[in-house]
Scaffold this motif. Structure first.
Motif, mmCIF file in Angstrom:
data_model
loop_
_atom_site.group_PDB
_atom_site.id
_atom_site.type_symbol
_atom_site.label_atom_id
_atom_site.label_comp_id
_atom_site.label_asym_id
_atom_site.label_seq_id
_atom_site.Cartn_x
_atom_site.Cartn_y
_atom_site.Cartn_z
ATOM 1 N N PHE A 16 46.742 -26.360 -1.267
ATOM 2 C CA PHE A 16 47.674 -26.553 0.054
ATOM 3 C C PHE A 16 47.391 -27.584 0.925
ATOM 4 O O PHE A 16 46.266 -27.845 1.448
ATOM 5 C CB PHE A 16 47.608 -25.222 0.806
ATOM 6 C CG PHE A 16 48.705 -25.207 1.936
ATOM 7 C CD1 PHE A 16 50.278 -24.942 1.581
ATOM 8 C CD2 PHE A 16 48.192 -24.919 3.206
ATOM 9 C CE1 PHE A 16 51.071 -24.941 2.411
ATOM 10 C CE2 PHE A 16 49.229 -24.771 4.237
ATOM 11 C CZ PHE A 16 50.679 -24.759 3.848
ATOM 12 N N LEU A 62 52.238 -27.770 -2.562
ATOM 13 C CA LEU A 62 51.341 -26.552 -3.027
ATOM 14 C C LEU A 62 51.338 -26.875 -4.704
ATOM 15 O O LEU A 62 52.123 -27.189 -5.340
ATOM 16 C CB LEU A 62 52.004 -25.213 -2.941
ATOM 17 C CG LEU A 62 51.920 -24.698 -1.413
ATOM 18 C CD1 LEU A 62 53.312 -24.705 -0.873
ATOM 19 C CD2 LEU A 62 51.073 -23.539 -1.138
ATOM 20 N N ASN A 111 57.328 -28.166 7.901
ATOM 21 C CA ASN A 111 57.089 -27.455 8.848
ATOM 22 C C ASN A 111 56.924 -28.535 9.796
ATOM 23 O O ASN A 111 56.746 -29.688 10.065
ATOM 24 C CB ASN A 111 55.615 -26.416 8.889
ATOM 25 C CG ASN A 111 55.582 -25.546 10.039
ATOM 26 O OD1 ASN A 111 56.561 -24.863 10.628
ATOM 27 N ND2 ASN A 111 54.517 -25.490 10.772
HETATM 28 C C1 HEM Z 1 52.003 -20.926 9.860
HETATM 29 C C2 HEM Z 1 48.556 -21.466 6.250
HETATM 30 C C3 HEM Z 1 52.058 -21.297 2.882
HETATM 31 C C4 HEM Z 1 55.302 -20.407 6.429
HETATM 32 C C5 HEM Z 1 50.798 -21.166 9.308
HETATM 33 C C6 HEM Z 1 49.408 -20.897 9.691
HETATM 34 C C7 HEM Z 1 48.606 -21.202 8.623
HETATM 35 C C8 HEM Z 1 49.269 -21.314 7.492
HETATM 36 C C9 HEM Z 1 46.973 -21.200 8.994
HETATM 37 C C10 HEM Z 1 48.930 -20.783 11.242
HETATM 38 C C11 HEM Z 1 49.125 -19.406 11.715
HETATM 39 C C12 HEM Z 1 48.548 -19.077 13.123
HETATM 40 O O1 HEM Z 1 49.274 -19.520 14.061
HETATM 41 O O2 HEM Z 1 47.355 -18.964 13.179
HETATM 42 C C13 HEM Z 1 49.412 -21.619 5.162
HETATM 43 C C14 HEM Z 1 48.659 -21.756 3.816
HETATM 44 C C15 HEM Z 1 49.548 -21.767 2.746
HETATM 45 C C16 HEM Z 1 50.959 -21.114 3.598
HETATM 46 C C17 HEM Z 1 47.155 -21.763 3.573
HETATM 47 C C18 HEM Z 1 49.560 -21.627 1.237
HETATM 48 C C19 HEM Z 1 48.938 -20.899 0.525
HETATM 49 C C20 HEM Z 1 53.287 -21.102 3.578
HETATM 50 C C21 HEM Z 1 54.504 -20.860 2.902
HETATM 51 C C22 HEM Z 1 55.328 -20.577 3.934
HETATM 52 C C23 HEM Z 1 54.816 -20.520 5.265
HETATM 53 C C24 HEM Z 1 54.875 -21.042 1.357
HETATM 54 C C25 HEM Z 1 57.020 -20.393 3.595
HETATM 55 C C26 HEM Z 1 57.801 -19.580 4.132
HETATM 56 C C27 HEM Z 1 54.897 -20.610 7.704
HETATM 57 C C28 HEM Z 1 55.532 -20.386 8.704
HETATM 58 C C29 HEM Z 1 54.399 -20.634 9.855
HETATM 59 C C30 HEM Z 1 53.119 -20.806 9.247
HETATM 60 C C31 HEM Z 1 56.889 -20.371 8.957
HETATM 61 C C32 HEM Z 1 54.758 -20.962 11.514
HETATM 62 C C33 HEM Z 1 54.762 -22.354 11.629
HETATM 63 C C34 HEM Z 1 55.279 -22.785 12.775
HETATM 64 O O3 HEM Z 1 56.154 -22.186 13.534
HETATM 65 O O4 HEM Z 1 54.475 -23.979 13.439
HETATM 66 N N1 HEM Z 1 50.619 -21.092 7.869
HETATM 67 N N2 HEM Z 1 50.651 -21.110 4.938
HETATM 68 N N3 HEM Z 1 53.408 -20.765 4.969
HETATM 69 N N4 HEM Z 1 53.269 -20.763 7.775
HETATM 70 FE FE1 HEM Z 1 51.870 -21.036 6.235
#
Ligand code: HEM
Length: 343
Positions: A280, A269, A225
């Motif tokens: 994570f 992960l 990311n």
């Molecule tokens: C953003 C946690 C797994 C895709 C985020 C955010 C958190 C988070 C806290 C920020 C959301 C906000 O704006 O408040 C996690 C955790 C994961 C996990 C704990 C594991 C269990 C994944 C996976 C994907 C994913 C497997 C795969 C598609 C995204 C995307 C964003 C995001 C696309 C936006 C990021 C950006 O544009 O900067 N995630 N996530 N996440 N997550 Fe996850």
């Protein structure tokens, strides 16, 4: 080979810089000239020496300074570390995993010796030499998850799996891109991803959750990311928005090279053995635009990605105020040549 750890800061005078060797191992995340969310997951396996994939838990020249910054954040705000009571077995799983990976990858810096449940952990860069009983919290200075994540680069969440969902029930989060553990703790996968634009509608989170619910032990997975940060600041939390938010207004055409940073998260992960929870890991890498343009193929691609980014992502990632200046500054490094996919 022993790593030369740097003395530097991620606040106040922002003395953080990458050495040329560290620039060359930077995980530039773009494999084409535009970017959109996807389920970009691949097996987390070892890669070439001299890359961030050389070891599955990466330690680099910023280790000691990052651990110092974490200590400062926790002193000010202890809620950056939280673990719900039912996560104790996952805490020990995490301690074991991080000790084993660090000791295997960097034997000159870390040593783990086990004699049944009596373990000795030596962390030379931080001057730690502790003996404890695995499974007995009273033999450590703090909870096992806190103990080991004060000694490992990156942020960490442990998610519990139940009712066909994942629940954020523990975390050490001091280097996050504008989200809060204290706000998200106890939420499920769809809830904590609530603010992310476009990805829900595209089915990205449905597919990602399905994939993760079937994650197997011994087969970790990873994805990238990215976002951008003004100044090399690790702690860009909502709690401290008043400290870093205004930085976005300070970018000028003259200071883009020094101030604007690409912030890449190498996320891995891991299914944990005893608890069946998932660890994570969000390992954060920062590089300013001046460093980035020392690699011509990155310098060519970066302005193209920024120029074609969907408006919803520009807004969500907080790039609005300085994107134009950054593209203009970078454009002189883009000779218009076609780029190859995948580099
Ligand atoms: C953003 C946690 C797994 C895709 C985020 C955010 C958190 C988070 C806290 C920020 C959301 C906000 O704006 O408040 C996690 C955790 C994961 C996990 C704990 C594991 C269990 C994944 C996976 C994907 C994913 C497997 C795969 C598609 C995204 C995307 C964003 C995001 C696309 C936006 C990021 C950006 O544009 O900067 N995630 N996530 N996440 N997550 Fe996850």
């Amino acid at each position: 080979m022993a790593i030369a750890f740097k003395q530097e800061s991620f606040r106040d005078d922002f003395s953080y810089r990458n050495s040329p060797e560290n620039v060359s191992r930077f995980p530039f995340p773009f494999d084409r000239d535009e970017y959109m969310y996807s389920v970009n997951m691949e097996p987390h396996v070892r890669g070439r020496p001299g890359t961030v994939f050389e070891n599955l838990i990466d330690v680099d020249e910023h280790y000691v300074a990052e651990m110092h910054d974490r200590m400062l954040v926790l002193k000010e705000d202890p809620l950056r570390y939280q673990a719900l009571p039912h996560m104790m077995s996952a805490q020990w799983d995490t301690l074991e995993l991080l000790m084993e990976e660090q000791a295997t990858g960097y034997p000159e810096h870390f040593t783990l010796t086990r004699n049944g449940d009596e373990w000795r952990w030596v962390n030379r860069p931080l001057g730690i030499d502790d003996t404890f009983t695995f499974g007995d919290v009273s033999t450590l200075p703090c909870e096992p998850f806190e103990y080991i994540t004060r000694q490992a680069q990156g942020d960490f969440c442990i998610v519990d799996q139940r009712d066909g969902n994942l629940w954020m029930d523990a975390g050490m989060v001091t280097t996050q891109a504008d989200w809060s553990l204290d706000f998200d703790i106890g939420m499920n996968f769809m809830e904590w991803h609530g603010p992310v634009p476009l990805a829900h509608q595209a089915g990205v989170f449905d597919r990602a959750l399905k994939f993760l619910l079937n994650l197997q032990q011994g087969k970790p997975t990873r994805r990238f990311n990215w976002t951008m940060t003004i100044n090399p600041r690790l702690d860009t939390s909502p709690e401290n928005y008043h400290k870093w938010g205004p930085d976005r207004t300070t970018v000028t055409p003259e200071n883009v090279a020094e101030k604007v940073h690409l912030r890449v998260e190498l996320q891995s992960l891991w299914r944990l053995p005893r608890s069946n929870a998932i660890l994570f890991v969000i390992r954060c890498y920062l590089m300013n635009m001046g460093e980035l343009v020392t690699v011509p193929k990155w310098a060519r691609r970066m302005p193209r990605v920024l120029r074609t980014l969907p408006p919803e992502l520009i807004d969500y990632k907080g790039l609005t105020r300085y994107r134009e200046d950054t593209i203009n500054w970078l454009s002189k490094y883009d000779d218009g040549a076609p780029t190859s996919p995948g580099i």
